[in-house]
Design an enzyme around this catalytic site. Structure first.
Site, PDB file in Angstrom:
ATOM      1  N   CYS A   4      46.281  32.976  36.294  1.00  0.00           N
ATOM      2  CA  CYS A   4      45.250  34.002  36.141  1.00  0.00           C
ATOM      3  C   CYS A   4      44.255  33.547  35.087  1.00  0.00           C
ATOM      4  CB  CYS A   4      45.964  35.277  35.705  1.00  0.00           C
ATOM      5  SG  CYS A   4      44.893  36.491  35.005  1.00  0.00           S
ATOM      6  N   GLY A  33      46.030  40.055  33.268  1.00  0.00           N
ATOM      7  CA  GLY A  33      45.763  38.814  32.549  1.00  0.00           C
ATOM      8  C   GLY A  33      46.926  37.940  32.134  1.00  0.00           C
ATOM      9  N   GLY A  91      49.233  36.429  33.988  1.00  0.00           N
ATOM     10  CA  GLY A  91      49.781  35.574  35.050  1.00  0.00           C
ATOM     11  C   GLY A  91      49.580  34.085  34.809  1.00  0.00           C
TER      12      GLY A  91
HETATM   13  P1  5GP Z   1      53.167  35.017  37.112  1.00  0.00           P
HETATM   14  O1  5GP Z   1      54.553  35.496  37.442  1.00  0.00           O
HETATM   15  O2  5GP Z   1      52.771  33.837  37.921  1.00  0.00           O
HETATM   16  O3  5GP Z   1      52.961  34.817  35.649  1.00  0.00           O
HETATM   17  O4  5GP Z   1      52.189  36.225  37.503  1.00  0.00           O
HETATM   18  C1  5GP Z   1      52.116  36.717  38.818  1.00  0.00           C
HETATM   19  C2  5GP Z   1      51.052  37.780  38.881  1.00  0.00           C
HETATM   20  O5  5GP Z   1      49.768  37.254  38.529  1.00  0.00           O
HETATM   21  C3  5GP Z   1      50.826  38.340  40.268  1.00  0.00           C
HETATM   22  O6  5GP Z   1      51.838  39.208  40.684  1.00  0.00           O
HETATM   23  C4  5GP Z   1      49.460  38.995  40.119  1.00  0.00           C
HETATM   24  O7  5GP Z   1      49.553  40.270  39.514  1.00  0.00           O
HETATM   25  C5  5GP Z   1      48.766  38.060  39.143  1.00  0.00           C
HETATM   26  N1  5GP Z   1      47.818  37.175  39.845  1.00  0.00           N
HETATM   27  C6  5GP Z   1      48.022  36.430  40.958  1.00  0.00           C
HETATM   28  N2  5GP Z   1      46.926  35.717  41.280  1.00  0.00           N
HETATM   29  C7  5GP Z   1      45.996  36.018  40.361  1.00  0.00           C
HETATM   30  C8  5GP Z   1      44.642  35.625  40.176  1.00  0.00           C
HETATM   31  O8  5GP Z   1      44.069  34.804  40.881  1.00  0.00           O
HETATM   32  N3  5GP Z   1      43.995  36.192  39.128  1.00  0.00           N
HETATM   33  C9  5GP Z   1      44.598  37.105  38.308  1.00  0.00           C
HETATM   34  N4  5GP Z   1      43.871  37.629  37.340  1.00  0.00           N
HETATM   35  N5  5GP Z   1      45.878  37.473  38.430  1.00  0.00           N
HETATM   36  C10 5GP Z   1      46.567  36.941  39.452  1.00  0.00           C
END
Ligand code: 5GP
Length: 371
Positions: free
Chosen positions: A210, A205, A207
């Site tokens: 996300c 959660g 991300g």
């Molecule tokens: P960020 O660095 O962008 O904050 O987080 C990246 C991570 O978000 C990814 O490695 C993956 O674990 C998660 N993530 C990527 N796409 C999605 C999505 O569509 N839904 C959710 N719940 N998590 C995502």
């Protein structure tokens, strides 16, 4: 890593644990995100950031393989975990988990020309039988011998099917370094390591694209998830990735300070040339599209639709175009080196030992807007 005593005072509204008449429980100990803490500076003998070494050396529990390099991983999202990103980050000895949608031939073709990238690259897989067959094919190719490992990825790493898949891949590839995730609690980290994972990925959660917390109400504040999961992983000789939620370089320092062995980045690496996306220009501003792997955009692209029984759990956003990822990556490393000098850590390994988090009510002063 230590947590200042303030953490444990206040907010104890209920006796611990507060048990209602039915099975529902409330855990009343407060859990923290990156924005809830800062790192306390400490006396230091370092004279320059140049003296700080950000490389780490890890030997993995099951594979026995040793990694030496910068423990930052580009996420296996299709606009971040690209072959171009792999080539770019390998030059820093940093890592990429390639997205799972590359065709086998594309991988073979790329690695036959860029073998120096292989030791810094993970192949990602889902957990279906089709995924397994493709994984076996890829790992068996001559051009891919020497790949760093396999990243077994599911939004929900708590299912029995996921654990069984980890066991199956471990049995088939005893010498491969295996990442498995995502989870956010110690007991599941232990289960995955005991099932054959060398490295567990923590984060549900946090991300940037996300929407799991919004759609399901499920999640765990990322700093606390890292602290608790790293403890569980290290207790069994495993390693931990803090995945998601880093929005500024200081967040990586907090993740490493909290005990993460690796940090995975999505949004911070989006919008670059290496993302293999289209650059859109509007009113003189260049931007790129970035989306979650569970977003309607990704599902439409790879499955043709969002299945009727599920909702999308990811967003589609526009991010400013930022040119070459190497420049951004250098900035991130500069921030990390500076954190280390503030706490007197000569290398990244010392950072958690020299980290004391203080709880804060405000992290940044954002009175002015950047030009
Ligand atoms: P960020 O660095 O962008 O904050 O987080 C990246 C991570 O978000 C990814 O490695 C993956 O674990 C998660 N993530 C990527 N796409 C999605 C999505 O569509 N839904 C959710 N719940 N998590 C995502």
């Amino acid at each position: 890593m230590k947590i200042g005593p303030r953490l444990f005072f206040g907010f104890h509204c209920f006796p611990e644990p507060f048990i209602l008449s039915h099975a529902m429980r409330i855990e009343s100990e407060i859990k923290l995100d990156f924005k809830d803490v800062l790192i306390r500076p400490k006396r230091s003998t370092l004279t320059s950031r140049k003296e700080v070494n950000l490389e780490r050396t890890y030997t993995f529990k099951h594979s026995g393989h040793t990694f030496g390099g910068i423990p930052i991983i580009a996420s296996n999202m299709d606009s971040v975990g690209t072959l171009a990103m792999a080539r770019s980050l390998a030059a820093f000895k940093a890592l990429v988990a390639l997205h799972k949608y590359y065709q086998v031939d594309e991988l073979v073709n790329f690695f036959s020309q860029n073998p120096e990238t292989l030791p810094y690259t993970f192949i990602s897989t889902g957990i279906t039988n089709e995924d397994y067959a493709k994984l076996k094919d890829i790992i068996g190719r001559d051009e891919l011998q020497g790949i760093m490992g396999i990243c077994i990825d599911a939004a929900n790493g708590y299912t029995e099917a996921f654990v069984e898949f980890v066991c199956r891949v471990r049995a088939a590839f005893p010498n491969m370094t295996i990442i498995a995730g995502n989870v956010v609690t110690g007991e599941m980290v232990e289960e995955l390591i005991l099932s054959g994972a060398d490295i567990v990925k923590a984060g549900i959660g946090p991300g940037s694209v996300c929407t799991t917390r919004k759609m399901t109400g499920v999640g765990y504040p990322q700093l606390s998830a890292i602290i608790e999961c790293a403890d569980a992983a290290h207790g069994l000789g495993g390693h931990l990735i803090g995945d998601g939620g880093c929005v500024i370089p200081g967040d990586l320092s907090k993740a490493f300070g909290a005990g993460a062995d690796f940090v995975m980045l999505g949004g911070m690496l989006a919008g670059h040339d290496q993302c293999e996306g289209k650059i859109v220009e509007e009113n003189g501003q260049k931007s790129m599209v970035f989306y979650g792997m569970s977003s309607a955009t990704a599902m439409n692209k790879y499955v043709g639709k969002v299945a009727e029984y599920r909702a999308s759990e990811g967003r589609t956003v526009s991010v400013p175009y930022r040119g070459d990822a190497s420049e951004t990556f250098r900035e991130i490393l500069g921030g990390l080196r500076s954190s280390c000098t503030y706490v007197g850590a000569r290398n990244l390994k010392e950072l958690p030992k020299r980290t004391t988090f203080i709880r804060v009510t405000q992290q940044l002063n954002e009175v002015f807007v950047n030009i």
